[in-house]
Design a protein around this motif. Sequence first.
Motif, short mmCIF file in Angstrom:
data_model
loop_
_atom_site.label_atom_id
_atom_site.label_comp_id
_atom_site.label_asym_id
_atom_site.label_seq_id
_atom_site.Cartn_x
_atom_site.Cartn_y
_atom_site.Cartn_z
N PRO A 1 -1.43 -10.19 2.11
CA PRO A 1 0.01 -10.38 2.34
C PRO A 1 0.73 -9.03 2.37
CG PRO A 1 -0.80 -11.87 0.64
CD PRO A 1 -1.92 -10.91 0.93
N ASP A 2 1.83 -8.98 3.09
CA ASP A 2 2.56 -7.73 3.26
C ASP A 2 2.89 -7.06 1.93
OD1 ASP A 2 2.43 -8.07 5.97
OD2 ASP A 2 4.53 -8.72 6.20
N GLU A 3 3.30 -7.86 0.95
CA GLU A 3 3.70 -7.26 -0.32
C GLU A 3 2.50 -6.63 -1.05
OE1 GLU A 3 3.57 -11.82 -1.16
OE2 GLU A 3 3.98 -10.44 0.52
N TYR A 4 1.31 -7.21 -0.85
CA TYR A 4 0.12 -6.62 -1.47
C TYR A 4 -0.33 -5.37 -0.72
CZ TYR A 4 -0.21 -11.07 -4.02
OH TYR A 4 0.04 -12.16 -4.81
N GLN A 5 -0.14 -5.36 0.58
CA GLN A 5 -0.41 -4.14 1.34
C GLN A 5 0.45 -2.99 0.83
OE1 GLN A 5 -0.15 -4.58 5.60
NE2 GLN A 5 -1.29 -6.52 5.62
N THR A 6 1.71 -3.30 0.59
CA THR A 6 2.63 -2.27 0.07
C THR A 6 2.17 -1.76 -1.29
OG1 THR A 6 4.51 -3.21 1.27
CG2 THR A 6 5.01 -1.81 -0.63
N VAL A 7 1.74 -2.67 -2.15
CA VAL A 7 1.25 -2.28 -3.47
C VAL A 7 0.05 -1.34 -3.34
CG1 VAL A 7 0.08 -3.11 -5.56
CG2 VAL A 7 2.11 -4.30 -4.70
N ILE A 8 -0.90 -1.71 -2.49
CA ILE A 8 -2.10 -0.88 -2.30
C ILE A 8 -1.72 0.51 -1.81
CG2 ILE A 8 -4.19 -0.58 -0.93
CD1 ILE A 8 -4.59 -2.67 -3.05
N GLN A 9 -0.83 0.57 -0.82
CA GLN A 9 -0.43 1.87 -0.27
C GLN A 9 0.31 2.72 -1.31
OE1 GLN A 9 1.61 0.16 3.17
NE2 GLN A 9 0.15 1.18 4.52
N GLU A 10 1.24 2.10 -2.03
CA GLU A 10 2.00 2.86 -3.02
C GLU A 10 1.11 3.32 -4.17
OE1 GLU A 10 6.38 0.74 -2.34
OE2 GLU A 10 5.24 0.33 -4.19
N GLU A 11 0.21 2.45 -4.62
CA GLU A 11 -0.64 2.82 -5.74
C GLU A 11 -1.72 3.82 -5.33
OE1 GLU A 11 -0.03 2.50 -8.75
OE2 GLU A 11 1.67 1.13 -8.50
N ALA A 12 -2.09 3.82 -4.06
CA ALA A 12 -3.03 4.86 -3.59
C ALA A 12 -2.37 6.23 -3.66
CB ALA A 12 -3.49 4.55 -2.17
N ARG A 13 -1.10 6.31 -3.27
CA ARG A 13 -0.40 7.59 -3.36
C ARG A 13 -0.18 7.98 -4.82
NH1 ARG A 13 2.17 5.38 1.35
NH2 ARG A 13 3.84 4.42 0.11
N ASN A 14 0.10 7.00 -5.66
CA ASN A 14 0.24 7.25 -7.10
C ASN A 14 -1.09 7.73 -7.67
OD1 ASN A 14 1.66 7.20 -9.61
ND2 ASN A 14 0.72 5.24 -10.10
N TRP A 15 -2.18 7.10 -7.24
CA TRP A 15 -3.52 7.50 -7.66
C TRP A 15 -3.80 8.96 -7.34
CZ3 TRP A 15 -6.97 9.31 -4.00
CH2 TRP A 15 -8.25 9.62 -4.46
#
Length: 339
Positions: free
Chosen positions: A254-268
């Motif tokens: 889902p779009d909201e989970y895609q956003t989470v993955i992208q944001e947390e990858a940058r945070n990572w």
Amino acid sequence: MFKQLKPRKLCQAMVVCSLVFSGAASSAEYRIKVSHSSPAVNDRLEASLQVFKQNVEARTDGAVSISTFPASQLGGEREQLEGVQFGSIEMAVLAGPVSSVYPEVLVFDLPYLFKNREVAYQVLDGDFGQKILDGMLPKTGIRGLAWGENGFRHFTNRARPISSPSDLNGMKIRTMENPAHMKMVESFNATATPMAFGEVYSSLQQGVIDGQENPISLIESMRFYEVQKHLTLDGHVYNPFMFMVNNRFFERLPDEYQTVIQEEARNWANIQREFNAEQENKGLQKLKEEGMQVVELSDEDKQLFREQTKPVYDTYRKQLGDEIIDELMQAVAMAEGLQ
């Protein structure tokens, strides 16, 4: 709003990272395997991925479950890359064979490109680094999410101190399966010997190879000091990790989970770099305590190495084209100007 976990000291993260998000495994709608080749314990990469796991599972209320597979459990780096490309592995953090399917990433493996990690961060996190990440998807089906830090790579060997390029003459040096690294070693009149990371310790122990090159964090965590006497801090290549995901899987989220993955990858990326710097500082002290003889090169010394590797740049201008190399060098110059 959910508050993201902040970077912690590596030792603290090891304790925190042992926790598993309650209920995530049983109720997850989407399960993600994240593969890498670094050690399973006492290593910055696995520790940072555990923070990534906690953040993603918390922000998705357990709908996304993440399991990490360190220490080449799912195969060598080439097999992991193929797994992500074909979808048997959803995500991976790799530093090695990406160039076999996406040659443009070789630009970051040019020798003596970055003077320090701050310049590297500016380039990787800026427009040029994003361009390289974005260019991977149409050619491979793999989406690049963020750049982490494997670190500056240094030479170790069992034979003699390396303080000038001629000291490498005739040595067999293990490299990753990376043409730029192999060409660099060959420019020093040494024999480049590519092999899977998991085979390096035994090959050093048995004398199949004389030396290898890796960041301090891996030299220490893989205990190469037990089978190598000499370390030269030449920083010949700044080696980034690429955090990647199979795009077919990613687009099913889902779009909201895609956003989470992208944001947390940058945070990572920020967390992992912090952990890496801490581990490198401690690791160098450990290597000295274990008896490794460390050669620290002056700027003048490094210039001799840099001059001898100029043919590598000529080779990759021919392979990748002048435009991308010139664009990279402009980005480096701009980053250096900000210091």
